[in-house]
Design an enzyme around this catalytic site. Sequence first.
Site, PDB file in Angstrom:
ATOM      1  N   ASP A   1     -45.640  50.533  15.948  1.00 41.07           N
ATOM      2  CA  ASP A   1     -45.354  51.857  16.560  1.00 41.07           C
ATOM      3  C   ASP A   1     -45.854  53.029  15.906  1.00 41.07           C
ATOM      4  O   ASP A   1     -46.098  53.465  14.740  1.00 41.07           O
ATOM      5  CB  ASP A   1     -43.839  51.806  16.662  1.00 41.07           C
ATOM      6  CG  ASP A   1     -43.366  52.812  17.919  1.00 41.07           C
ATOM      7  OD1 ASP A   1     -44.002  53.130  18.772  1.00 41.07           O
ATOM      8  OD2 ASP A   1     -41.854  52.645  17.615  1.00 41.07           O
TER       9      ASP A   1
ATOM     10  N   LEU B   1     -55.371  32.055   8.349  1.00 39.04           N
ATOM     11  CA  LEU B   1     -54.229  32.936   9.037  1.00 39.04           C
ATOM     12  C   LEU B   1     -54.189  32.827  10.635  1.00 39.04           C
ATOM     13  O   LEU B   1     -55.035  32.729  11.395  1.00 39.04           O
ATOM     14  CB  LEU B   1     -54.403  34.605   8.717  1.00 39.04           C
ATOM     15  CG  LEU B   1     -53.697  35.559   9.403  1.00 39.04           C
ATOM     16  CD1 LEU B   1     -52.234  35.271   9.013  1.00 39.04           C
ATOM     17  CD2 LEU B   1     -54.252  36.809   9.105  1.00 39.04           C
TER      18      LEU B   1
ATOM     19  N   HIS C   1     -54.175  54.762  19.977  1.00 38.47           N
ATOM     20  CA  HIS C   1     -54.178  53.353  20.046  1.00 38.47           C
ATOM     21  C   HIS C   1     -55.317  52.930  19.455  1.00 38.47           C
ATOM     22  O   HIS C   1     -55.351  51.847  19.003  1.00 38.47           O
ATOM     23  CB  HIS C   1     -53.951  53.137  21.648  1.00 38.47           C
ATOM     24  CG  HIS C   1     -52.934  53.503  22.220  1.00 38.47           C
ATOM     25  ND1 HIS C   1     -51.595  52.898  21.676  1.00 38.47           N
ATOM     26  CD2 HIS C   1     -52.423  53.893  23.561  1.00 38.47           C
ATOM     27  CE1 HIS C   1     -50.668  53.592  22.483  1.00 38.47           C
ATOM     28  NE2 HIS C   1     -50.888  54.229  23.714  1.00 38.47           N
TER      29      HIS C   1
HETATM   30  C1  IPE Z   1     -42.302  48.749  21.031  1.00 35.05           C
HETATM   31  O1  IPE Z   1     -42.553  49.833  20.924  1.00 35.05           O
HETATM   32  C2  IPE Z   1     -43.398  48.028  21.549  1.00 35.05           C
HETATM   33  C3  IPE Z   1     -44.559  47.932  20.844  1.00 35.05           C
HETATM   34  C4  IPE Z   1     -44.993  48.054  19.789  1.00 35.05           C
HETATM   35  C5  IPE Z   1     -45.599  47.108  21.421  1.00 35.05           C
HETATM   36  P1  IPE Z   1     -42.125  50.943  22.130  1.00 35.05           P
HETATM   37  O2  IPE Z   1     -42.713  52.511  21.547  1.00 35.05           O
HETATM   38  O3  IPE Z   1     -42.519  50.677  23.364  1.00 35.05           O
HETATM   39  O4  IPE Z   1     -40.501  50.950  21.752  1.00 35.05           O
HETATM   40  P2  IPE Z   1     -39.382  52.086  21.962  1.00 35.05           P
HETATM   41  O5  IPE Z   1     -39.558  52.539  23.570  1.00 35.05           O
HETATM   42  O6  IPE Z   1     -39.758  53.323  21.118  1.00 35.05           O
HETATM   43  O7  IPE Z   1     -38.182  51.341  21.991  1.00 35.05           O
HETATM   44  C1  IPE Z   2     -47.085  51.705  19.753  1.00 34.22           C
HETATM   45  O1  IPE Z   2     -47.156  53.113  19.882  1.00 34.22           O
HETATM   46  C2  IPE Z   2     -48.218  51.014  20.768  1.00 34.22           C
HETATM   47  C3  IPE Z   2     -47.533  50.516  22.066  1.00 34.22           C
HETATM   48  C4  IPE Z   2     -46.203  50.541  22.404  1.00 34.22           C
HETATM   49  C5  IPE Z   2     -48.592  49.939  22.881  1.00 34.22           C
HETATM   50  P1  IPE Z   2     -46.739  53.896  20.917  1.00 34.22           P
HETATM   51  O2  IPE Z   2     -47.646  54.199  21.904  1.00 34.22           O
HETATM   52  O3  IPE Z   2     -45.192  53.565  21.207  1.00 34.22           O
HETATM   53  O4  IPE Z   2     -46.526  55.373  19.922  1.00 34.22           O
HETATM   54  P2  IPE Z   2     -45.399  56.433  20.012  1.00 34.22           P
HETATM   55  O5  IPE Z   2     -44.043  55.685  19.771  1.00 34.22           O
HETATM   56  O6  IPE Z   2     -45.241  57.055  21.504  1.00 34.22           O
HETATM   57  O7  IPE Z   2     -45.725  57.493  18.868  1.00 34.22           O
HETATM   58 MG    MG Z   3     -43.435  53.906  20.530  1.00 35.55          MG
END
Ligand code: IPE
Ligand code: IPE
Ligand code: MG
Length: 229
Positions: free
Chosen positions: A15, A126, A32
């Site tokens: 995240d 792995l 990303h």
């Molecule tokens: C969880 O992250 C999903 C992934 C890392 C793929 P999100 O950014 O979607 O989760 P919330 O919305 O903060 O709970």
């Molecule tokens: C995690 O990073 C990747 C996915 C959920 C695909 P985010 O896109 O949720 O990044 P933040 O939480 O907005 O920083």
């Molecule tokens: Mg996120």
Amino acid sequence: MQQNQIPTHIAIIMDGNGRWAKSRHLPRLAGHREGAKAVERTLKGAQKMGIKFITLYAFSTENWSRPKEEIDGLMTLLSHVLDNYSQQAIQQNMRLWVSGSREGLPPSILEKIDRTVKATAGNTGLTVNLALNYGARQEITHAVNLLLAEGKTNISSQDISAHLYQPELPDPELIIRTSGEERLSNFLLWQSAYSEFYFTPVLWPDFDETELQKAVTEYCQRTRRFGGV
Ligand code: IPE
Ligand code: IPE
Ligand code: MG
């Protein structure tokens, strides 16, 4: 004093890509892309440490609620990541597994996944389990429906474990979440019953081998009791 052996299975909620990009005034997709590089570094670290299984939360069932532009960008990126990964996996004895629903994923992605899963099925290094279009509630519901379809009337917890997306995958001893958020967001609800959690403020694009090592070192020092004394 080291109390635990290194984990067999580490699961990571990757995240913070969006915030990483935002702090640099870049589009979310740049975050990303940088996150994909962190995946490479993390897999290298996991291989060196001798980890057997790593689950990476790449896209949740709830992530479909994001803007179409971001979803399309993520799918294109995933397609490139899969191309690179399948080459590396074949060279480096890694195996690809996937946990999640196929519903709604582009056919081109599904084809790449199927091809790579098949090509790496016999590898013994792995195992990378990609949690893609994954939701834990959906996974458990899916398992129960499979059992009902088999005519089961008295369902045990072992039955449910045996009908999850990857029944051979051991429960993760360690779950890592980056970016300072401290929640599961529909990740591995069944399998995390006795997992140790490690939360770090590091944003996913900044994650690397050293950060993985830190998490594992902390895990090794934790006392796990499993309800005992
Ligand atoms: C969880 O992250 C999903 C992934 C890392 C793929 P999100 O950014 O979607 O989760 P919330 O919305 O903060 O709970
Ligand atoms: C995690 O990073 C990747 C996915 C959920 C695909 P985010 O896109 O949720 O990044 P933040 O939480 O907005 O920083
Ligand atoms: Mg996120």
